[in-house]
Design a protein around this motif. Structure first.
Motif, PDB file in Angstrom:
ATOM      1  N   VAL A  82      47.091  45.860  -9.729  1.00 20.51           N
ATOM      2  CA  VAL A  82      46.403  47.258  -9.820  1.00 20.51           C
ATOM      3  C   VAL A  82      46.118  47.714 -11.162  1.00 20.51           C
ATOM      4  O   VAL A  82      47.291  48.169 -11.799  1.00 20.51           O
ATOM      5  N   MET A  83      44.878  47.740 -11.700  1.00 15.58           N
ATOM      6  CA  MET A  83      44.786  47.902 -13.228  1.00 15.58           C
ATOM      7  C   MET A  83      44.569  49.290 -13.328  1.00 15.58           C
ATOM      8  O   MET A  83      44.764  50.197 -14.337  1.00 15.58           O
ATOM      9  N   MET A  84      44.123  50.177 -12.283  1.00 13.05           N
ATOM     10  CA  MET A  84      43.957  51.512 -12.251  1.00 13.05           C
ATOM     11  C   MET A  84      43.508  52.307 -11.099  1.00 13.05           C
ATOM     12  O   MET A  84      43.217  51.328 -10.076  1.00 13.05           O
ATOM     13  N   ILE A  85      43.830  53.624 -10.758  1.00  6.71           N
ATOM     14  CA  ILE A  85      43.545  54.027  -9.326  1.00  6.71           C
ATOM     15  C   ILE A  85      42.194  54.976 -10.261  1.00  6.71           C
ATOM     16  O   ILE A  85      42.228  55.738 -11.027  1.00  6.71           O
ATOM     17  N   GLY A  86      40.982  54.802  -9.271  1.00  5.82           N
ATOM     18  CA  GLY A  86      39.817  55.759  -9.979  1.00  5.82           C
ATOM     19  C   GLY A  86      38.791  55.904  -8.792  1.00  5.82           C
ATOM     20  O   GLY A  86      39.219  55.113  -7.644  1.00  5.82           O
ATOM     21  N   PHE A  87      37.689  56.550  -9.187  1.00  6.91           N
ATOM     22  CA  PHE A  87      36.718  56.561  -8.314  1.00  6.91           C
ATOM     23  C   PHE A  87      36.839  57.601  -7.130  1.00  6.91           C
ATOM     24  O   PHE A  87      35.995  58.591  -7.051  1.00  6.91           O
ATOM     25  N   ALA A  88      37.742  57.343  -6.430  1.00  8.90           N
ATOM     26  CA  ALA A  88      38.138  58.293  -5.354  1.00  8.90           C
ATOM     27  C   ALA A  88      39.615  58.181  -5.337  1.00  8.90           C
ATOM     28  O   ALA A  88      40.267  57.212  -5.735  1.00  8.90           O
ATOM     29  N   PRO A  89      40.369  59.428  -4.584  1.00  6.40           N
ATOM     30  CA  PRO A  89      41.847  59.276  -4.535  1.00  6.40           C
ATOM     31  C   PRO A  89      42.315  58.261  -3.568  1.00  6.40           C
ATOM     32  O   PRO A  89      41.857  57.711  -2.695  1.00  6.40           O
ATOM     33  N   GLY A  90      43.203  57.284  -4.512  1.00  6.11           N
ATOM     34  CA  GLY A  90      43.706  56.071  -3.887  1.00  6.11           C
ATOM     35  C   GLY A  90      43.044  54.792  -3.913  1.00  6.11           C
ATOM     36  O   GLY A  90      43.400  53.863  -3.595  1.00  6.11           O
ATOM     37  N   PHE A  91      41.715  54.875  -4.517  1.00  6.73           N
ATOM     38  CA  PHE A  91      40.881  53.801  -4.762  1.00  6.73           C
ATOM     39  C   PHE A  91      41.642  52.894  -5.841  1.00  6.73           C
ATOM     40  O   PHE A  91      41.500  53.176  -7.007  1.00  6.73           O
ATOM     41  N   PRO A  92      41.973  51.616  -5.656  1.00  2.32           N
ATOM     42  CA  PRO A  92      42.575  50.794  -6.440  1.00  2.32           C
ATOM     43  C   PRO A  92      41.617  49.716  -7.429  1.00  2.32           C
ATOM     44  O   PRO A  92      40.752  49.182  -6.219  1.00  2.32           O
ATOM     45  N   TYR A  93      41.568  49.673  -8.448  1.00  2.00           N
ATOM     46  CA  TYR A  93      40.835  48.603  -9.369  1.00  2.00           C
ATOM     47  C   TYR A  93      41.697  47.550  -9.497  1.00  2.00           C
ATOM     48  O   TYR A  93      42.698  47.504 -10.052  1.00  2.00           O
ATOM     49  N   ILE A  94      41.602  46.378  -8.571  1.00  2.00           N
ATOM     50  CA  ILE A  94      42.493  45.237  -8.716  1.00  2.00           C
ATOM     51  C   ILE A  94      41.924  44.165  -9.382  1.00  2.00           C
ATOM     52  O   ILE A  94      40.925  43.791  -9.150  1.00  2.00           O
ATOM     53  N   GLY A  95      42.742  43.375 -10.464  1.00  2.00           N
ATOM     54  CA  GLY A  95      42.222  42.220 -10.965  1.00  2.00           C
ATOM     55  C   GLY A  95      43.344  41.673 -11.930  1.00  2.00           C
ATOM     56  O   GLY A  95      44.239  41.959 -11.995  1.00  2.00           O
ATOM     57  N   PRO A  96      42.707  41.117 -12.941  1.00  2.00           N
ATOM     58  CA  PRO A  96      41.296  40.439 -13.146  1.00  2.00           C
ATOM     59  C   PRO A  96      41.172  39.346 -12.026  1.00  2.00           C
ATOM     60  O   PRO A  96      42.112  38.475 -11.822  1.00  2.00           O
ATOM     61  N   LEU A  97      40.148  39.127 -11.164  1.00  2.00           N
ATOM     62  CA  LEU A  97      40.057  38.109 -10.465  1.00  2.00           C
ATOM     63  C   LEU A  97      39.412  36.805 -11.216  1.00  2.00           C
ATOM     64  O   LEU A  97      38.760  36.938 -12.295  1.00  2.00           O
ATOM     65  N   PRO A  98      39.671  35.796 -10.840  1.00  2.00           N
ATOM     66  CA  PRO A  98      39.329  34.482 -11.207  1.00  2.00           C
ATOM     67  C   PRO A  98      37.776  34.374 -11.581  1.00  2.00           C
ATOM     68  O   PRO A  98      37.098  35.190 -10.759  1.00  2.00           O
ATOM     69  N   ALA A  99      37.261  33.687 -12.390  1.00  2.00           N
ATOM     70  CA  ALA A  99      35.949  33.677 -12.593  1.00  2.00           C
ATOM     71  C   ALA A  99      34.919  33.305 -11.542  1.00  2.00           C
ATOM     72  O   ALA A  99      33.959  33.659 -11.249  1.00  2.00           O
ATOM     73  N   ALA A 100      35.604  32.428 -10.587  1.00  2.00           N
ATOM     74  CA  ALA A 100      34.753  31.793  -9.373  1.00  2.00           C
ATOM     75  C   ALA A 100      34.570  33.129  -8.568  1.00  2.00           C
ATOM     76  O   ALA A 100      33.571  32.895  -7.804  1.00  2.00           O
ATOM     77  N   LEU A 101      35.103  34.042  -8.779  1.00  2.00           N
ATOM     78  CA  LEU A 101      34.748  35.360  -7.698  1.00  2.00           C
ATOM     79  C   LEU A 101      34.093  36.427  -8.825  1.00  2.00           C
ATOM     80  O   LEU A 101      33.771  37.528  -8.130  1.00  2.00           O
ATOM     81  N   HIS A 102      33.687  36.294  -9.743  1.00  2.00           N
ATOM     82  CA  HIS A 102      32.777  37.267 -10.640  1.00  2.00           C
ATOM     83  C   HIS A 102      31.463  37.283 -10.073  1.00  2.00           C
ATOM     84  O   HIS A 102      30.741  36.524 -10.164  1.00  2.00           O
ATOM     85  N   ILE A 103      31.074  38.449  -9.445  1.00  2.00           N
ATOM     86  CA  ILE A 103      29.749  38.615  -9.175  1.00  2.00           C
ATOM     87  C   ILE A 103      29.432  40.131  -9.304  1.00  2.00           C
ATOM     88  O   ILE A 103      30.149  40.959  -9.496  1.00  2.00           O
ATOM     89  N   PRO A 104      28.171  40.346  -9.798  1.00  2.00           N
ATOM     90  CA  PRO A 104      27.622  41.721  -9.955  1.00  2.00           C
ATOM     91  C   PRO A 104      27.659  42.688  -8.862  1.00  2.00           C
ATOM     92  O   PRO A 104      27.813  42.169  -7.568  1.00  2.00           O
ATOM     93  N   ARG A 105      27.560  43.897  -8.876  1.00  2.00           N
ATOM     94  CA  ARG A 105      27.448  44.687  -7.677  1.00  2.00           C
ATOM     95  C   ARG A 105      26.242  44.491  -7.045  1.00  2.00           C
ATOM     96  O   ARG A 105      25.157  43.869  -7.526  1.00  2.00           O
ATOM     97  N   ARG A 106      26.222  45.100  -5.728  1.00  2.00           N
ATOM     98  CA  ARG A 106      24.910  44.822  -4.845  1.00  2.00           C
ATOM     99  C   ARG A 106      23.895  45.322  -5.602  1.00  2.00           C
ATOM    100  O   ARG A 106      23.919  46.487  -6.237  1.00  2.00           O
TER     101      ARG A 106
END
Lengths: 168, 41
Positions: A82-106
């Motif tokens: 969990v690299m940080m909590i942000g955006f909304a209460p309790g929203f975890p930014y989790i990573g870093p994911l391996p390069a195989a899962l790197h995808i831009p936002r929709r």
């Protein structure tokens, strides 16, 4: 308050000056900087991948050149921080994911993402703690409650925790 | 790791780390823990 690449330090300016805080931070022992016990907490997050719970699993997998099973296997292969909590209460930014899962936002965000949705984007994974707008790829859903204003602490995860996703 | 100090008004200090985000994040977490264990006098 730690974020992905910064730290916000709040203090009483009547009790200590900026220069005093800076000097104190620069003088903290290096050894203690490696002593974050919260880093070692591993939280298991069971996820229902795909289907109605993860409507973007297949499209995200094909975009990445993976099968949906490959994507799930990689997402559950190891614990991520969990690299940080942000955006909304309790929203975890989790990573870093391996390069195989790197995808831009929709390209088109959703106006409402169901609570508990597990998503990936920009090299990270996140979990929506409530029904919120969102532009990440939804690959699954968990019943884990990430934010409870009556609980102490009100957020289930903290920066430094390790999250191990597991497929139900 | 290189920290850049940004005095914010009169009540907060933001510290940005250079380099890779993975390392910077670990440094930020470690420094937060060190600060918690050693608050300013």
């Amino acid at each position: 308050m730690p974020a992905i690449a910064s730290l916000l330090v709040c203090f009483d300016p009547l009790a200590v000056s900026h220069t005093g805080v800076e000097a104190h931070l620069r003088g903290l022992p290096t050894a203690r900087r490696r002593g974050d016990s919260r880093e070692r907490r591993v939280v298991r997050v069971p996820v229902r991948y795909g289907g109605e719970d993860g409507p973007d699993l297949e499209s995200a997998a094909w975009t990445l050149g993976l099968t949906p099973d490959d994507l799930v296997a990689t997402h559950t292969a190891e614990p991520y921080r969990v690299m940080m909590i942000g955006f909304a209460p309790g929203f975890p930014y989790i990573g870093p994911l391996p390069a195989a899962l790197h995808i831009p936002r929709r390209s088109t965000p959703r106006s409402a993402v169901p609570a508990g949705s597990v998503a990936i984007a920009a090299g990270l994974s996140g979990i929506y703690p409530a029904r919120l707008p969102g532009g990440w790829h939804l690959i699954g859903r968990t019943d884990m409650r990430l934010f409870d204003p009556q609980a102490r602490p009100p957020v289930a995860l903290a920066a430094g925790d390790l999250v191990q996703f597991s497929a139900l | 790791m290189k920290w850049i100090f940004h005095p914010l008004g009169d009540s907060a200090l933001l510290m940005d780390a250079g380099g890779e985000h993975v390392d910077a994040n670990r440094a930020a977490l470690d420094l937060a823990a060190a600060l918690e264990a050693n608050p300013p006098p």
